[in-house]
Design an enzyme around this catalytic site. Structure first.
Site, short mmCIF file in Angstrom:
data_model
loop_
_atom_site.label_atom_id
_atom_site.label_comp_id
_atom_site.label_asym_id
_atom_site.label_seq_id
_atom_site.Cartn_x
_atom_site.Cartn_y
_atom_site.Cartn_z
N GLU A 1 62.75 27.85 15.09
CA GLU A 1 63.14 26.91 14.03
C GLU A 1 63.26 27.63 12.69
O GLU A 1 63.16 27.04 11.63
CB GLU A 1 62.14 25.74 13.96
CG GLU A 1 60.88 25.96 13.15
CD GLU A 1 59.94 27.05 13.66
OE1 GLU A 1 60.31 27.78 14.58
OE2 GLU A 1 58.85 27.19 13.10
N ASP B 1 62.18 27.81 7.24
CA ASP B 1 61.47 27.39 8.46
C ASP B 1 61.20 25.89 8.37
O ASP B 1 60.82 25.36 7.32
CB ASP B 1 60.16 28.17 8.56
CG ASP B 1 59.50 28.00 9.91
OD1 ASP B 1 59.67 28.89 10.78
OD2 ASP B 1 58.85 26.94 10.13
N ILE B 2 61.43 25.18 9.51
CA ILE B 2 61.19 23.73 9.53
C ILE B 2 59.67 23.50 9.60
O ILE B 2 58.99 24.13 10.42
CB ILE B 2 61.89 23.09 10.73
CG1 ILE B 2 63.43 23.37 10.66
CG2 ILE B 2 61.65 21.59 10.79
CD1 ILE B 2 64.19 22.94 11.89
N1 LIG Z 1 63.16 21.90 20.55
C1 LIG Z 1 63.07 23.19 20.30
N2 LIG Z 1 61.95 23.75 19.96
C2 LIG Z 1 61.85 25.06 19.69
C3 LIG Z 1 63.02 25.90 19.80
N3 LIG Z 1 62.63 27.18 19.46
C4 LIG Z 1 61.30 27.12 19.16
N4 LIG Z 1 60.83 25.85 19.29
C5 LIG Z 1 59.50 25.32 19.07
O1 LIG Z 1 59.20 25.40 17.70
C6 LIG Z 1 57.80 25.46 17.54
C7 LIG Z 1 57.42 26.41 16.52
O2 LIG Z 1 56.15 26.06 15.99
P1 LIG Z 1 55.34 27.04 15.13
O3 LIG Z 1 56.07 28.23 14.78
O4 LIG Z 1 54.05 27.24 15.84
O5 LIG Z 1 54.89 26.24 13.84
P2 LIG Z 1 55.28 24.86 13.25
O6 LIG Z 1 54.91 23.80 14.17
O7 LIG Z 1 56.71 24.81 12.82
O8 LIG Z 1 54.39 24.81 11.99
P3 LIG Z 1 54.71 25.50 10.67
O9 LIG Z 1 55.78 26.48 10.82
O10 LIG Z 1 53.48 26.14 10.30
O11 LIG Z 1 55.12 24.38 9.78
C8 LIG Z 1 57.29 25.82 18.94
O12 LIG Z 1 56.64 24.67 19.52
C9 LIG Z 1 58.49 26.17 19.76
O13 LIG Z 1 58.36 25.76 21.12
C10 LIG Z 1 64.20 25.30 20.21
O14 LIG Z 1 65.23 25.94 20.34
N5 LIG Z 1 64.19 23.95 20.43
#
Ligand SMILES: Nc1nc2c(ncn2[C@@H]2O[C@H](COP(=O)(O)OP(=O)(O)OP(=O)(O)O)[C@@H](O)[C@H]2O)c(=O)[nH]1
Length: 568
Positions: A482, A439-440
């Site tokens: 992500e 996970d990013i």
């Molecule tokens: N640009 C983009 N954003 C995405 C995509 N899929 C999901 N996201 C975003 O990825 C984010 C996921 O954030 P979270 O899972 O809340 O957590 P995080 O910010 O990565 O924090 P941690 O995982 O705790 O490090 C959300 O804001 C989604 O909108 C995509 O295909 N493209």
């Protein structure tokens, strides 16, 4: 109606006529021969009459001479001669009467002659008797002057008249005889000529019909052979078409290019056992064609790989047939080999304007079969091109259905299928298997601060980075958002942790450019789970790995955590 059949009734009539004519000739000949025999008999009869007349005359004359001699000499031998010849003369005259019974006039004369002869002989007998009884002088005295001579003249005159008439009769009978003979001869010759002419005409007609029949028979035999050849060809063509339709059906069910090539090879060898061939497929780059299958015994070698420009069929987009070196030789064919007695054919394989490959065949030049062979190869080429296009399309769709378009990695559906399949396989073979969940870090805040498209660029970058660092047999997937997963068959936990660490490090060390801006820094957290200790079902294994990931996040992110071991 043919001329022969038109002539047939006439020929029959002519045959009957010739036969009737022969019968008529035979009957007429018999009739005329009898007539001739009859007229001959009458001629003979006249000769007989004349002869008897002469015999009668001569005997009468001899009798008269003996009687006269006896009268003059009194010699007893003359008396004996007279006695001997007198009955003979009468007998001859009597015979004359008998044989002239058919002719009243001559018969009357013969009777007169007999009568006169009898009178003459009786008178001479009488005189001879007087002489014997009374002496010579008494006999001479008893004889009236010229009595005997006068009667003799009468007899001679009658005899002459009778002879003249009989000679006339003889001449007439001979003339009749000759006429009959000539008529018979003429009739026989004419009939024979007519019969011969009729038979000759019949023979000529029959001979012509015979030779015409022989010609017709020859034509019929030729037509029959042609029909049999055509039937054999039709059966062969129908078998070939059936085989082509079977090939088409099977091609449509081919799962991949290898199956399509195998089907093409077996169909080609079955339908064209006297030829050899090769199937080329274009590389994705379209700059080269590579041999994917070869079949039969080729008459000339062809390169295993060559640029499209080496083939005239590909250059022109249409089949290129070279019979006995009569056309331009393709550069992919063996240089220096003679094309004098062979035939080559290149069929471009294309669909929707795109060159997919090329089907090549070669074999000995074979008279009339060449065009049929070419038609079969072209039909096969058409079907094969469609099949290749379909398989490629199917593969593209399959890839599209399995891949995530943003990162190019497999999608979640594929991940779930492959994790289940690989776990079963590895468990069955007692092999290890590891699962990474990546996970990013802080992606939400990054997304919020840099924008959604920059977030997409980061996702694509991490996807490429992950794909470049896993083995070909590992399955890197975008699980969602992500979050990424990597299924690592036949990999134990330690190796998986090492690989995860390499990925983490690589991502954190790279900079990302997007729209001229440098994005960064990007870090990832990775949870690791492995068979058999961390879970025996896909769901459990994933949960364990995911839990390790959350633990890594909780412990400060940018790290790798193996759930069971709890090591980073
Ligand atoms: N640009 C983009 N954003 C995405 C995509 N899929 C999901 N996201 C975003 O990825 C984010 C996921 O954030 P979270 O899972 O809340 O957590 P995080 O910010 O990565 O924090 P941690 O995982 O705790 O490090 C959300 O804001 C989604 O909108 C995509 O295909 N493209």
């Amino acid at each position: 109606m043919t001329p022969t059949s038109r002539l047939r009734p006439y020929r029959f009539a002519a045959s009957v006529a010739a036969l009737l004519l022969l019968v008529a000739v035979a009957a007429a000949t018999v009739f005329w021969v009898r007539l001739l025999a009859e007229s001959n008999r009458w001629v003979e009869h006249s000769h007989q009459v004349i002869e008897k007349l002469e015999v009668s005359q001569s005997r009468l004359a001899a009798t008269q001479a003996a009687g006269r001699g006896y009268r003059l000499t009194g010699h007893p031998s003359l008396r004996s001669e007279f006695d001997r010849s007198a009955p003979q003369a009468l007998e001859a005259a009597g015979e004359l009467v008998r044989i002239t019974s058919d002719n009243p006039k001559q018969n009357a004369r013969a009777q007169a002659l007999l009568r006169q002869s009898t009178q003459q002989i009786e008178r001479m007998q009488e005189l001879a008797d007087i002489q014997d009884r009374d002496g010579k002088e008494a006999a001479i005295a008893a004889m009236r002057a010229d009595e005997l001579v006068a009667r003799m003249h009468g007899v001679n005159a009658a005899s002459q008249a009778m002879r003249t008439d009989e000679l006339d009769l003889l001449a007439k009978r001979q003339a009749t005889n000759v006429r009959n003979a000539n008529l018979l001869l003429g009739f026989v010759l004419l009939s024979l000529a007519v019969s011969l002419a009729t038979f000759w005409a019949l023979l000529v007609s029959l001979s012509r019909e015979n030779s015409r029949n022989r010609g017709l028979e020859r034509e019929a035999r030729g037509a029959l052979a042609e029909l049999q050849r055509a039937q054999t060809m039709t059966e062969r063509l129908s078998a070939q078409r059936w085989a082509i339709s079977e090939y088409t059906g099977l091609l449509q069910s081919a799962q991949n290019l290898d199956e399509a090539m195998e089907l093409t090879s077996s169909t080609f060898e079955r339908l064209l056992p006297h030829l050899g061939g090769q199937c080329y497929l274009a590389r994705a780059s379209r700059d080269f064609l590579e041999s994917r299958a070869s079949f039969g015994t080729p008459a000339i070698a062809s390169s295993d790989a060559f640029p499209p420009d080496d083939c005239w069929a590909l250059r022109r987009g249409q089949p290129h047939h070279n019979r006995a070196g009569g056309s331009v030789r393709c550069a992919h064919l063996e240089h220096g080999a003679s094309l004098g007695a062979i035939s080559t054919l290149c069929i471009p394989l294309s669909a929707q304007g795109e060159t997919l490959g090329m089907l090549h065949a070669s074999g000995p030049v074979d008279g009339g079969e060449d065009d049929n062979d070419a038609t079969i190869i072209e039909l096969m080429g058409e079907q094969l091109a469609l099949a290749i296009a379909n398989l490629r399309l199917r593969e593209t769709l399959r890839q599209q259905s399995l891949r995530d378009p943003l990162t190019g990695l497999f999608n979640r559906r594929y991940f779930e299928e492959s994790l289940r399949r690989e776990m079963l396989r590895c468990e069955r073979r007692r092999l290890p298997l590891a699962l990474l969940v990546l996970d990013i870090d802080h992606f939400k805040s990054f997304n919020d601060s840099q924008g959604h498209s920059a977030g997409d660029a980061v996702l694509a970058h991490v996807g490429r980075c992950v794909a470049s660092l896993v083995r070909a047999e590992d399955m890197a997937c975008r699980y969602g958002g992500e979050e990424f997963t990597i299924v690592m068959p036949e990999t134990d936990a330690a190796s998986a942790v090492a690989r995860a660490e390499a990925i983490r490090r690589a991502v954190s060390q790279q900079t990302i450019s997007h729209n001229g801006r440098t994005l960064g820094p990007v870090t990832v957290s990775i949870g690791v789970a492995a068979l058999p200790h961390d879970g025996v079902t896909p769901e459990l294994l994933f949960e364990v790995a995911d839990a390790a990931l959350y633990q890594a996040k909780a412990e400060g992110r940018n790290r790798v955590l193996h759930a069971a071991a709890g090591i980073a």
